[in-house]
Design an enzyme around this catalytic site. Structure first.
Site, PDB file in Angstrom:
ATOM      1  NE  ARG A  87       3.985  -7.768  10.726  1.00 57.09           N
ATOM      2  CZ  ARG A  87       3.400  -7.010   9.806  1.00 57.09           C
ATOM      3  NH1 ARG A  87       2.342  -7.442   9.155  1.00 57.09           N
ATOM      4  NH2 ARG A  87       3.866  -5.816   9.534  1.00 57.09           N
TER       5      ARG A  87
ATOM      6  CE  LYS B 253       3.214   0.023   4.885  1.00 56.11           C
ATOM      7  NZ  LYS B 253       2.438   0.136   3.650  1.00 56.11           N
TER       8      LYS B 253
ATOM      9  CD  GLU C  61      -2.819   1.152   2.414  1.00 50.58           C
ATOM     10  OE1 GLU C  61      -2.726   0.281   3.296  1.00 50.58           O
ATOM     11  OE2 GLU C  61      -3.564   2.138   2.475  1.00 50.58           O
TER      12      GLU C  61
END
Ligand code: ATP
Ligand code: MG
Length: 555
Positions: free
Chosen positions: A266, A276, A37
């Site tokens: 992850r 982020k 994104e």
């Protein structure tokens, strides 16, 4: 984790699944995608996903798309689109064909939403946020059907078209999938598919005021592009059910070759954060100089720090692919870059905490040119010119008035050391100021020790680095430490409490004259100090410390 298969090739659970799909004929070739994104810069966690997606495609001679999951115009920006493209390429990967954007499928997504409505599988819901929350139920109690759930197909089609035409306010209604309000998976309790946002989008401008949710856009993007294996992180495990439900309910995609989602754990790196949102907070609150601050775990930060694409790819390989969430020790990342630079980085000398050493028996005014290898184990790398004269700089840390023990291998009064690539010197006395700070050290040198051991057989084991004073070039050194004091800083909402106040130390010293035109981001090993590279954002000669050497010198 990664393991070796019978042919000795590295394998992991994703490759095992693909091997099965290829041998059963379910798929003839492999297509993956990396779907960022564009709401921030990529970090080391994304690098793992990039290496996995592009690496898997390459392993099977397949393809990998770069697709921007740009369905939320509120947080996205073209600056991020550009930085992401640059980072993926810098890591050494090429996407298949043009860069893709979810937003370029908005028309098709809309058609599929109408198909679901026409099948009685989606409805426009006017419950407020609070009401929706109440109707959803809890983990223990099932939810209740929305009163808007039973509206007719015609009514819903008309309402959805009104939504698209901008006839409702932001937040007034959403399009929801009609799945199961009593599902034990909360995400299956009639998830939202579309919401209203009167926001200009970086790709589609003001064409749309309804935007698809991730769960709707992602599976469709995969299916439209013919992705075979859609690899994502574990937090989407439950959402796989929506992924499958949507594709199975659309005529175009209810086939055996439709994409399937597979989840891996992850990357969480100790003493840093791969959120982020938190990285953005560090930037916005000026805790760091920007997304590419060399202390940041972003790809652009690591690049500026001097990490190489090879080292990051090798790091991803080392941490492997698994389904178990765990913390990765920063030392694994550091050893990846160290291993790479140990063979590739030319050697040089730099004095970071300088103090002058005067060689009293060396002729005044003479400057000698000497040759030093660029790499002691790799003659092919060639040589460099260094200098020697009556005055040189050495590091303050390499001198003590009295050697503390027999093992001490640096300079002390009446003790000999070799100046790297040149002569053996012996300290005789020194000047200090009123506070006891050493200002100048005096020594004598043995002229018969250039490139050879003393002829009388005495052993001089210590070697220290130096820079000749008349040719020395001033440089700034930036020495970094961990950005956080906590191994898991993300557990605190207030990041400031765990920030390391000493994560950057600036020093002024000297480098060899042949580095006056050093290229930014090209690594050198400053002997006995560590690996450094010239900073890409600074005007003068500023060197970032990439990583230290193994501790063998520090005794
Ligand atoms: P957010 O969605 O909160 O903005 P994100 O880190 O998930 O953040 P995306 O841009 O959606 O960001 O991520 C792109 C891809 O990278 C996704 O497939 C995601 O699963 C993967 N990814 C993100 N963070 C990590 C991580 N720490 N380790 C491995 N893969 C990651
Ligand atoms: Mg995400």
């Amino acid at each position: 984790m990664n393991s070796q298969n019978k042919e000795g090739k590295t394998t992991n659970f994703i490759r095992n699944i693909i091997d099965k799909d290829l041998s059963s004929g379910k798929h003839k070739s492999v297509k993956t995608r990396f779907p960022p994104e564009p709401n921030g810069y990529l970090h080391i966690g994304h690098a793992k996903s990039i290496c996995l997606n592009f690496g898997t495609a390459a392993y099977y001679d397949g393809y990998c798309n770069l697709r921007f999951d740009d369905t939320n115009p509120t947080k996205e920006d073209i600056e991020f689109v550009n930085s992401i493209k640059k980072d993926v390429q810098w890591l050494g990967f090429n996407w298949d064909g043009e860069v893709k954007f979810s937003s370029s499928y908005f028309d098709i997504f809309y058609e599929y939403a109408e198909e679901l409505i026409s099948k009685g599988l989606a409805y426009v819901c006017f419950l407020s946020i609070d009401e929706t929350h109440k109707y959803r139920g809890t983990f223990k109690e099932h939810g209740e059907n929305s009163p808007y759930r039973e509206a007719s197909i015609e009514e819903n089609l008309a309402l959805f078209r009104q939504m698209k035409a901008g006839e409702f306010k932001e937040g007034e209604c959403v399009l929801r999938a009609k799945i199961d309000m009593s599902s034990s998976f909360m995400c299956m309790r009639d998830p939202a598919l579309y919401r209203i946002r009167f926001e200009t989008h970086h790709q589609t401008n003001d064409d749309w005021c309804i935007y698809p949710m991730y769960d709707f856009a992602h599976c469709l993007g995969d299916a439209i592009e013919g992705v075979t294996h859609s690899i994502c992180t574990l937090e989407f495990q439950d959402n796989r059910r929506i992924y499958d439900w949507i594709l199975e309910n659309l005529d175009d995609f209810n086939t055996s070759s439709r994409p399937h989602q597979y989840e891996f754990s992850r990357l969480s790196l100790e003493f840093t954060t791969t959120s982020k949102r938190k990285l953005k907070l560090l930037v916005d609150n000026n805790y760091v100089s920007g997304w590419n601050d060399p202390r940041m775990p972003t790809i652009s930060g690591l690049r500026r720090r001097g990490y190489t694409p090879e080292s990051i790819r090798s790091f991803s390989e080392r941490v492997g692919v698994s389904k178990v969430n765990s913390w990765t020790d920063v030392s694994i990342l550091e050893s990846s870059i160290r291993d790479d630079l140990n063979t590739t980085a030319p050697r040089s000398m730099a004095v970071i905490n300088p103090v002058k050493l005067v060689i009293e028996n060396y002729p005044e005014g003479k400057v000698e040119s000497l040759i030093a290898p660029l790499h002691p184990q790799n003659e092919g790398m060639g040589t460099r010119e260094i200098f020697f004269s009556r005055e040189v700089y050495i590091d303050k840390g390499d001198f003590l008035e009295i050697a503390p023990n027999k093992k001490y291998k640096r300079l002390a009064i009446n003790k000999e050391v070799r100046l790297r690539n040149s002569y053996i010197v012996k300290a005789t006395h020194f000047d200090s100021d009123n506070d006891g700070n050493i200002k100048i050290i005096y020594c004598t040198y043995d002229p018969d020790t250039l490139g050879k051991n003393p002829s009388d057989g005495r052993k001089v084991k210590g070697v220290i680095h130096y820079i000749e004073s008349t040719k020395a070039i001033n440089a700034e050194f930036r020495i970094y430490d961990r950005l956080f004091l906590e191994s898991n800083p993300a557990k605190f909402d207030d990041l400031s409490s765990s920030i390391n106040p000493d994560s950057l130390e600036i020093k002024n010293g000297f480098i060899e004259s042949n580095l006056s035109n050093a290229k930014a981001e090209k690594a050198y090993q400053f002997e006995r100090e560590g690996y450094f590279c010239r900073d890409s954002e600074s005007e003068g000669l500023v060197f970032n410390k990439i990583v230290g050497l193994r501790d063998t010198w520090n005794q």
